[in-house]
Scaffold this motif. Structure first.
Motif, PDB file in Angstrom:
ATOM      1  N   SER A   1     -51.842 -23.331  -0.954  1.00 61.72           N
ATOM      2  CA  SER A   1     -52.915 -23.478  -0.132  1.00 61.72           C
ATOM      3  C   SER A   1     -52.370 -22.470   0.832  1.00 61.72           C
ATOM      4  N   PRO A   2     -53.273 -22.170   1.955  1.00 59.36           N
ATOM      5  CA  PRO A   2     -52.886 -21.441   3.200  1.00 59.36           C
ATOM      6  C   PRO A   2     -51.766 -22.359   3.991  1.00 59.36           C
ATOM      7  N   ARG A   3     -51.958 -23.602   4.146  1.00 64.48           N
ATOM      8  CA  ARG A   3     -51.089 -24.506   4.758  1.00 64.48           C
ATOM      9  C   ARG A   3     -49.593 -24.302   4.219  1.00 64.48           C
ATOM     10  N   LEU A   4     -49.597 -24.570   2.917  1.00 65.44           N
ATOM     11  CA  LEU A   4     -48.456 -24.526   2.066  1.00 65.44           C
ATOM     12  C   LEU A   4     -47.623 -23.041   2.160  1.00 65.44           C
ATOM     13  N   PHE A   5     -48.370 -22.118   1.897  1.00 65.49           N
ATOM     14  CA  PHE A   5     -48.221 -20.835   1.892  1.00 65.49           C
ATOM     15  C   PHE A   5     -47.523 -20.370   3.062  1.00 65.49           C
ATOM     16  N   ALA A   6     -47.898 -20.995   4.305  1.00 62.56           N
ATOM     17  CA  ALA A   6     -47.279 -20.911   5.673  1.00 62.56           C
ATOM     18  C   ALA A   6     -45.780 -21.508   5.715  1.00 62.56           C
ATOM     19  N   ALA A   7     -46.009 -22.798   5.181  1.00 61.34           N
ATOM     20  CA  ALA A   7     -44.769 -23.502   5.233  1.00 61.34           C
ATOM     21  C   ALA A   7     -43.478 -22.986   4.296  1.00 61.34           C
ATOM     22  N   LEU A   8     -43.896 -22.236   3.219  1.00 62.18           N
ATOM     23  CA  LEU A   8     -43.033 -21.522   2.284  1.00 62.18           C
ATOM     24  C   LEU A   8     -42.342 -20.309   3.203  1.00 62.18           C
ATOM     25  N   ALA A   9     -43.265 -19.573   3.827  1.00 61.17           N
ATOM     26  CA  ALA A   9     -42.436 -18.681   4.397  1.00 61.17           C
ATOM     27  C   ALA A   9     -41.810 -19.131   5.533  1.00 61.17           C
ATOM     28  N   ASP A  10     -42.120 -20.088   6.274  1.00 63.91           N
ATOM     29  CA  ASP A  10     -41.264 -20.599   7.444  1.00 63.91           C
ATOM     30  C   ASP A  10     -40.039 -21.318   6.656  1.00 63.91           C
ATOM     31  N   VAL A  11     -39.898 -21.998   5.679  1.00 58.93           N
ATOM     32  CA  VAL A  11     -38.678 -22.688   4.939  1.00 58.93           C
ATOM     33  C   VAL A  11     -37.916 -21.262   4.507  1.00 58.93           C
ATOM     34  N   LEU A  12     -38.450 -20.508   3.663  1.00 59.28           N
ATOM     35  CA  LEU A  12     -37.652 -19.485   3.348  1.00 59.28           C
ATOM     36  C   LEU A  12     -37.130 -18.309   4.392  1.00 59.28           C
TER      37      LEU A  12
END
Length: 151
Positions: A48-59
């Motif tokens: 989802s957009p929310r989890l996608f943003a979190a992925l980019a942040d975490v990585l």
């Protein structure tokens, strides 16, 4: 909820491996399950957009490192999800209701001129790319409308 359509599973896996973290580590850090992240890496889904943003942040990578190149036929919804935003996020930034953003993305609601700079900034695209996405959105609406009319 709309998934990030332009998500690239191979890029996620490459970035994750380069960072030296496991699927389970990524999943825990973004509040998801290892099975879900594994499915994304195998191309059997997209965040989802929310989890996608979190992925980019975490990585610790720009969002575009996890995406295929933006196609010319990308519409307004595609720009929003590529930016890792929900309709509610855009609505808050514009001072409108999420339903207004939904209508804008369907081509049934207006895109006010004063929103251009805000949307360009939120979606991290130049105004010209935003205008093209708006035209694509309107063309999609016309196609759907003509299809319903049986023409």
């Amino acid at each position: 909820m709309k998934s990030v359509e332009d998500f690239d599973p191979a890029k996620l896996k490459a970035v994750r491996l380069a960072a030296g973290v496991s699927v389970a580590d990524v999943a825990k850090a973004i509040g998801s399950s290892a099975g879900t992240v594994g499915r994304w890496e195998n191309g059997r889904g997209a965040p989802s957009p929310r989890l996608f943003a979190a992925l980019a942040d975490v990585l610790e990578v720009p969002k575009d490192r996890l995406l295929v190149p933006l196609a010319d036929n990308g519409d307004l919804a595609t720009l929003r999800t590529r930016a890792g935003l929900r309709q509610e996020d855009v609505a808050d930034a514009l001072g409108v209701q999420a339903s207004d953003v939904s209508e804008m993305e369907q081509g049934t609601g207006p895109v006010r001129d004063e929103w251009g700079v805000v949307l360009s900034t939120l979606y991290e695209v130049p105004l010209e790319r935003l205008a093209r996405a708006r035209a694509v959105t309107e063309a999609h609406w016309c196609e759907r409308f003509e299809g319903r009319r049986g023409k």
